[in-house]
Scaffold this motif. Structure first.
Motif, short mmCIF file in Angstrom:
data_model
loop_
_atom_site.label_atom_id
_atom_site.label_comp_id
_atom_site.label_asym_id
_atom_site.label_seq_id
_atom_site.Cartn_x
_atom_site.Cartn_y
_atom_site.Cartn_z
N LEU A 90 -11.77 55.42 18.62
CA LEU A 90 -11.52 56.96 18.51
C LEU A 90 -10.70 57.21 19.82
CD1 LEU A 90 -13.86 58.51 20.87
CD2 LEU A 90 -15.41 57.60 19.33
N THR A 91 -10.42 58.66 20.03
CA THR A 91 -9.60 58.99 21.38
C THR A 91 -10.21 60.26 21.82
OG1 THR A 91 -7.52 57.94 20.37
CG2 THR A 91 -7.38 59.65 22.12
N VAL A 92 -10.34 60.33 23.20
CA VAL A 92 -11.12 61.63 23.74
C VAL A 92 -9.88 62.07 24.62
CG1 VAL A 92 -12.71 62.55 25.00
CG2 VAL A 92 -13.12 60.31 23.57
N LYS A 93 -9.47 63.59 24.21
CA LYS A 93 -8.44 64.01 25.35
C LYS A 93 -8.66 65.29 25.47
CE LYS A 93 -4.86 65.05 21.84
NZ LYS A 93 -3.66 64.46 21.44
N ARG A 94 -8.22 65.85 26.69
CA ARG A 94 -8.42 67.17 27.36
C ARG A 94 -7.12 67.34 28.01
NH1 ARG A 94 -12.20 68.31 32.28
NH2 ARG A 94 -10.39 67.06 33.31
N GLY A 95 -6.73 68.84 27.94
CA GLY A 95 -5.44 69.24 28.86
C GLY A 95 -6.12 69.71 30.19
N ILE A 96 -5.15 70.33 30.92
CA ILE A 96 -5.83 70.80 32.34
C ILE A 96 -6.88 71.59 32.07
CG2 ILE A 96 -5.14 72.11 34.34
CD1 ILE A 96 -2.25 71.06 33.62
N SER A 97 -8.01 71.56 33.02
CA SER A 97 -9.32 72.33 32.71
C SER A 97 -9.21 73.15 34.05
CB SER A 97 -10.41 71.58 32.54
OG SER A 97 -11.54 72.15 32.73
N LEU A 98 -9.30 74.49 33.89
CA LEU A 98 -9.52 75.46 34.99
C LEU A 98 -10.90 76.03 35.16
CD1 LEU A 98 -6.47 77.60 34.87
CD2 LEU A 98 -6.50 75.73 36.08
N LEU A 99 -11.66 76.68 34.30
CA LEU A 99 -12.93 77.07 34.51
C LEU A 99 -13.84 76.19 33.69
CD1 LEU A 99 -12.50 80.93 34.29
CD2 LEU A 99 -13.08 79.44 36.26
N ARG A 100 -13.76 76.02 32.33
CA ARG A 100 -14.41 74.84 31.69
C ARG A 100 -13.87 74.09 30.85
NH1 ARG A 100 -17.20 78.76 27.27
NH2 ARG A 100 -15.37 79.31 26.07
N SER A 101 -14.20 72.95 30.51
CA SER A 101 -13.41 71.94 29.64
C SER A 101 -13.43 72.42 28.18
CB SER A 101 -14.11 70.61 30.02
OG SER A 101 -13.44 70.19 31.22
N LYS A 102 -12.30 72.04 27.40
CA LYS A 102 -12.46 71.87 26.01
C LYS A 102 -11.73 70.63 25.68
CE LYS A 102 -11.14 74.34 21.83
NZ LYS A 102 -10.35 75.70 21.56
#
Length: 195
Positions: free
Chosen positions: A75-87
Motif C-alpha cells: 500500500l501507499t500512504v500520501k499527503r500533500g502540504i498540511s496547514l491546519l489538519r491533515s488529509k
C-alpha cells in the motif's frame, strides 16, 4: 489485499539516525522477529527534506510506500502540504484509493476519522495525550490497538522509543479492507500526530 496484512500482531520499528529527513520503518512479526514489511519514502524532494529539519516538519508532504522485503507493493500512504489538519490518502497495491484519513482539530491526544473512498466514516482513531496509546474504534467496538507496550518474544527488537505494537482484533475478518487502512494509519500516527 496482500496476505501479510492478514496477521493480527505487528511490531513497527522506526529507523533512527542523525540528520534523517525521510520516514523509514520496518514491520516485524513479534513472535519470531521476521521482517514482514519495509516502509520507505522514496520520492522525497529537496525542499521537503529541507523543511523536515525545521519546526514545519509536521506540515510537510509525504508519500510512504509499504512493500514486502522482496519488493512486492502492499500500500501507499500520501499527503500533500498540511496547514491546519491533515488529509491523508491510502492507495492499495494497484494504486487505487481505498480510503482517507482526516485529522480532527483541537483534540487532546490526537484523533483521525477514517473514511472509505466515498468519504463515508468507517471508524475513528483515538489517542490519549498521556502517552502512546491509540485505539481504532467503530462505535463501541475496538478494531485495533497501537501502543508502546509489549512483553513477548520480540522484546529484544523493542528497545527504542520509536517502536510500537499494532494488535488487530480477532473480530476483524482476514479479508476486511479496513486492515489496509489500519496499517496505513499507524504510519500516520507517527508522522502527523507524534513528530
Amino acid at each position: 489485499m496482500h496476505a501479510v496484512l492478514q496477521r493480527n500482531l505487528f511490531l513497527v520499528k522506526e529507523h533512527v539516525g542523525m540528520f534523517k529527513a525521510a520516514n523509514n520503518f520496518d514491520v516485524y512479526c513479534p513472535e519470531n522477529g521476521q521482517k514482514l514489511i519495509e516502509c520507505r519514502e522514496p520520492h522525497l524532494g529537496f525542499m521537503t527534506k529541507l523543511f523536515r529539519f525545521t519546526d514545519y516538519k509536521r506540515m510537510t508532504p509525504f508519500e510512504v510506500v509499504l512493500r514486502t522485503p522482496e519488493g512486492q507493493p502492499i500500500l501507499t500512504v500520501k499527503r500533500g502540504i498540511s496547514l491546519l489538519r491533515s488529509k491523508v490518502a491510502v492507495l492499495d497495491e494497484q494504486g487505487r484509493e481505498v480510503g482517507l484519513f482526516r485529522q480532527r482539530l483541537l483534540t487532546i491526544g490526537g484523533k483521525f476519522t477514517i473514511l472509505n473512498p466515498m468519504g463515508e466514516p468507517i471508524c475513528t482513531l483515538k489517542g490519549k495525550w498521556t502517552g502512546w496509546d491509540f485505539r481504532f474504534m467503530q462505535g463501541e467496538r475496538e478494531l485495533a490497538h497501537v501502543s508502546k507496550k509489549w512483553a513477548g518474544a520480540g522484546k529484544e527488537l523493542f528497545t527504542s522509543a520509536d517502536n510500537y505494537m499494532l494488535r488487530i482484533s480477532d473480530g476483524v475478518s482476514k479479508e476486511d479492507p479496513v486492515r489496509l487502512l489500519i496499517m496505513a494509519a499507524v504510519m500516520c500516527i507517527d508522522m502527523v500526530l507524534k513528530e
